[in-house]
Scaffold this motif. Structure first.
Motif, PDB file in Angstrom:
ATOM      1  N   GLN A 221       4.072 -16.860  20.122  1.00  0.00           N
ATOM      2  CA  GLN A 221       3.628 -16.322  21.403  1.00  0.00           C
ATOM      3  C   GLN A 221       4.029 -14.857  21.503  1.00  0.00           C
ATOM      4  O   GLN A 221       5.002 -14.432  20.892  1.00  0.00           O
ATOM      5  N   THR A 222       3.303 -14.098  22.314  1.00  0.00           N
ATOM      6  CA  THR A 222       3.607 -12.690  22.497  1.00  0.00           C
ATOM      7  C   THR A 222       4.699 -12.464  23.530  1.00  0.00           C
ATOM      8  O   THR A 222       5.285 -11.386  23.595  1.00  0.00           O
ATOM      9  N   GLU A 223       4.976 -13.476  24.343  1.00  0.00           N
ATOM     10  CA  GLU A 223       6.034 -13.409  25.350  1.00  0.00           C
ATOM     11  C   GLU A 223       6.429 -14.824  25.726  1.00  0.00           C
ATOM     12  O   GLU A 223       5.731 -15.789  25.421  1.00  0.00           O
ATOM     13  N   TRP A 224       7.586 -14.942  26.401  1.00  0.00           N
ATOM     14  CA  TRP A 224       8.024 -16.280  26.792  1.00  0.00           C
ATOM     15  C   TRP A 224       7.060 -16.851  27.827  1.00  0.00           C
ATOM     16  O   TRP A 224       6.657 -16.178  28.779  1.00  0.00           O
ATOM     17  N   ALA A 225       6.705 -18.099  27.637  1.00  0.00           N
ATOM     18  CA  ALA A 225       5.891 -18.845  28.601  1.00  0.00           C
ATOM     19  C   ALA A 225       6.052 -20.310  28.276  1.00  0.00           C
ATOM     20  O   ALA A 225       6.293 -20.701  27.126  1.00  0.00           O
ATOM     21  N   ASN A 226       5.933 -21.155  29.288  1.00  0.00           N
ATOM     22  CA  ASN A 226       6.162 -22.590  29.126  1.00  0.00           C
ATOM     23  C   ASN A 226       4.878 -23.293  28.694  1.00  0.00           C
ATOM     24  O   ASN A 226       4.413 -24.225  29.331  1.00  0.00           O
ATOM     25  N   VAL A 227       4.298 -22.824  27.586  1.00  0.00           N
ATOM     26  CA  VAL A 227       3.026 -23.354  27.107  1.00  0.00           C
ATOM     27  C   VAL A 227       3.220 -24.664  26.346  1.00  0.00           C
ATOM     28  O   VAL A 227       2.289 -25.456  26.221  1.00  0.00           O
ATOM     29  N   PHE A 228       4.440 -24.902  25.854  1.00  0.00           N
ATOM     30  CA  PHE A 228       4.716 -26.117  25.086  1.00  0.00           C
ATOM     31  C   PHE A 228       5.853 -26.900  25.727  1.00  0.00           C
ATOM     32  O   PHE A 228       6.730 -26.322  26.384  1.00  0.00           O
ATOM     33  N   PRO A 229       5.859 -28.217  25.526  1.00  0.00           N
ATOM     34  CA  PRO A 229       6.859 -29.052  26.200  1.00  0.00           C
ATOM     35  C   PRO A 229       8.275 -28.836  25.701  1.00  0.00           C
ATOM     36  O   PRO A 229       9.237 -29.105  26.414  1.00  0.00           O
ATOM     37  N   GLU A 230       8.430 -28.362  24.484  1.00  0.00           N
ATOM     38  CA  GLU A 230       9.765 -28.062  23.978  1.00  0.00           C
ATOM     39  C   GLU A 230       9.960 -26.542  24.012  1.00  0.00           C
ATOM     40  O   GLU A 230       9.610 -25.911  24.988  1.00  0.00           O
TER      41      GLU A 230
ATOM     42  N   ASP B 179      -0.058 -20.160  40.075  1.00  0.00           N
ATOM     43  CA  ASP B 179      -0.728 -19.022  39.439  1.00  0.00           C
ATOM     44  C   ASP B 179      -1.711 -19.460  38.359  1.00  0.00           C
ATOM     45  O   ASP B 179      -2.276 -18.622  37.656  1.00  0.00           O
ATOM     46  N   GLY B 180      -1.880 -20.775  38.219  1.00  0.00           N
ATOM     47  CA  GLY B 180      -2.830 -21.289  37.235  1.00  0.00           C
ATOM     48  C   GLY B 180      -2.328 -21.290  35.807  1.00  0.00           C
ATOM     49  O   GLY B 180      -3.122 -21.385  34.863  1.00  0.00           O
ATOM     50  N   GLU B 181      -1.002 -21.221  35.618  1.00  0.00           N
ATOM     51  CA  GLU B 181      -0.436 -21.249  34.276  1.00  0.00           C
ATOM     52  C   GLU B 181       0.012 -22.665  33.925  1.00  0.00           C
ATOM     53  O   GLU B 181       0.395 -23.440  34.798  1.00  0.00           O
ATOM     54  N   LEU B 182      -0.049 -22.994  32.641  1.00  0.00           N
ATOM     55  CA  LEU B 182       0.439 -24.287  32.179  1.00  0.00           C
ATOM     56  C   LEU B 182       1.960 -24.305  32.267  1.00  0.00           C
ATOM     57  O   LEU B 182       2.630 -23.334  31.908  1.00  0.00           O
ATOM     58  N   TRP B 183       2.484 -25.423  32.758  1.00  0.00           N
ATOM     59  CA  TRP B 183       3.936 -25.582  32.891  1.00  0.00           C
ATOM     60  C   TRP B 183       4.300 -27.028  32.597  1.00  0.00           C
ATOM     61  O   TRP B 183       3.717 -27.949  33.158  1.00  0.00           O
ATOM     62  N   TRP B 184       5.239 -27.222  31.676  1.00  0.00           N
ATOM     63  CA  TRP B 184       5.707 -28.572  31.332  1.00  0.00           C
ATOM     64  C   TRP B 184       6.991 -28.864  32.093  1.00  0.00           C
ATOM     65  O   TRP B 184       7.925 -28.060  32.091  1.00  0.00           O
ATOM     66  N   ALA B 185       7.039 -30.013  32.745  1.00  0.00           N
ATOM     67  CA  ALA B 185       8.216 -30.423  33.508  1.00  0.00           C
ATOM     68  C   ALA B 185       8.350 -31.936  33.406  1.00  0.00           C
ATOM     69  O   ALA B 185       7.465 -32.624  32.893  1.00  0.00           O
TER      70      ALA B 185
END
Length: 209
Positions: free
Chosen positions: A57-66, A177-183
Motif C-alpha cells: 500500500q502507498t499509505e496506512w489504511a485498514n484495507v485488510f483484516p490483519e 467516508d466510504g472507506e473499507l474498514w475491518w473490525a
C-alpha cells in the motif's frame, strides 16, 4: 493469487474506491530480486504473484483484516531490524521451552506490518512451509489460527468481500467516508461515527437456504 487480487480490486473499485487508490502498483521485478538476495530467501510463488499485482500500500489504511501489506523494500527493512534485534539471544531467536515459537526467525518474511507487529510468511523447511502467522514486538510469534498460505488468506478476503462473513474475527465495514474498514463482527461505530456492514457483490451473493 492473481484471481483473488482481481476480485478484491473489483470489489474495492465498486464499493470503496478511496481504499482501492491506496493499493500500490506492481513491484519492480529488480527490486523483488534484490530483496530476496538481501534476505537470503526465495519468496514463495504466491508472494511473487501478489507483488506482481500490488507492491503493498502507498499509505496506512485498514484495507485488510490483519496488517496492511507493505512495499517489498519495507519488508527488507523490517526483516533486517528484527534479525539485528534478535541477534544470537536464545530468548529471542530460539523456540521456547514449551515448544512455542521464538520472537523472530530469519526465515520469516514480514509481508505486512504496522506498529512493530507483522503478519509473517514462514519459509522454514517442512510441511508447514509458506504458512501465515503473526509476529509481536513484545511477545513470541504465533501461527495459531493463521492460514496455510498467503494465497489461502487472500482468497478468504476475496470470498468475504463478495459473499459476507468474517476473516478470522474480522468483518468488513464501510466508514462514513466510504472507506473499507475491518473490525470485530457486530461493531457499529468507529470513533463515534457509524460503521455500515460492507455490501456484498450482487452477482456472487450467497442465497440463504
Amino acid at each position: 493469487m492473481r484471481e483473488s487480487w482481481s476480485r478484491i480490486d473489483a470489489w474495492l473499485r465498486t464499493h470503496a474506491p478511496a481504499s482501492f487508490r491506496v493499493l500500490a502498483p506492481p513491484a519492480d521485478p529488480g527490486t523483488v530480486e534484490k530483496a530476496q538476495m538481501q534476505m537470503g530467501l526465495r519468496f514463495p510463488s504466491d508472494l511473487l504473484d501478489s507483488l506482481a499485482c500490488h507492491d503493498g500500500q502507498t499509505e496506512w489504511a485498514n484495507v485488510f483484516p490483519e496488517k496492511p501489506p507493505v512495499p517489498v523494500a519495507d519488508m527488507v527493512s523490517f526483516w533486517q531490524t528484527s534479525v539485528e534485534l534478535a541477534g544470537d539471544d536464545p530468548d529471542l531467536c530460539e523456540p521456547q521451552e514449551d515448544g512455542g515459537e521464538p520472537w523472530w526467525h530469519p526465515q520469516w518474511i514480514p509481508w505486512a506490518h504496522s506498529d512493530c507487529d507483522a503478519q509473517i510468511i514462514d519459509m522454514r523447511e517442512g510441511p508447514a512451509r509458506g504458512r501465515i502467522g503473526s509476529s509481536q514486538h513484545d511477545d513470541s510469534a504465533s501461527f495459531h489460527g493463521g492460514w496455510p498460505s498467503l494465497a489461502a488468506y487472500l482468497e478468504d478476503v476475496a470470498d468475504v468481500l463478495e459473499h459476507g462473513g468474517t476473516v478470522g474475527p474480522w468483518a468488513p465495514y464501510l466508514t462514513s467516508d466510504g472507506e473499507l474498514w475491518w473490525a470485530f463482527a457486530g461493531e457499529t461505530t468507529l470513533n463515534g461515527s457509524p460503521l455500515t456492514p460492507a455490501p456484498t457483490s450482487r452477482k456472487t451473493q450467497r442465497t440463504s437456504s
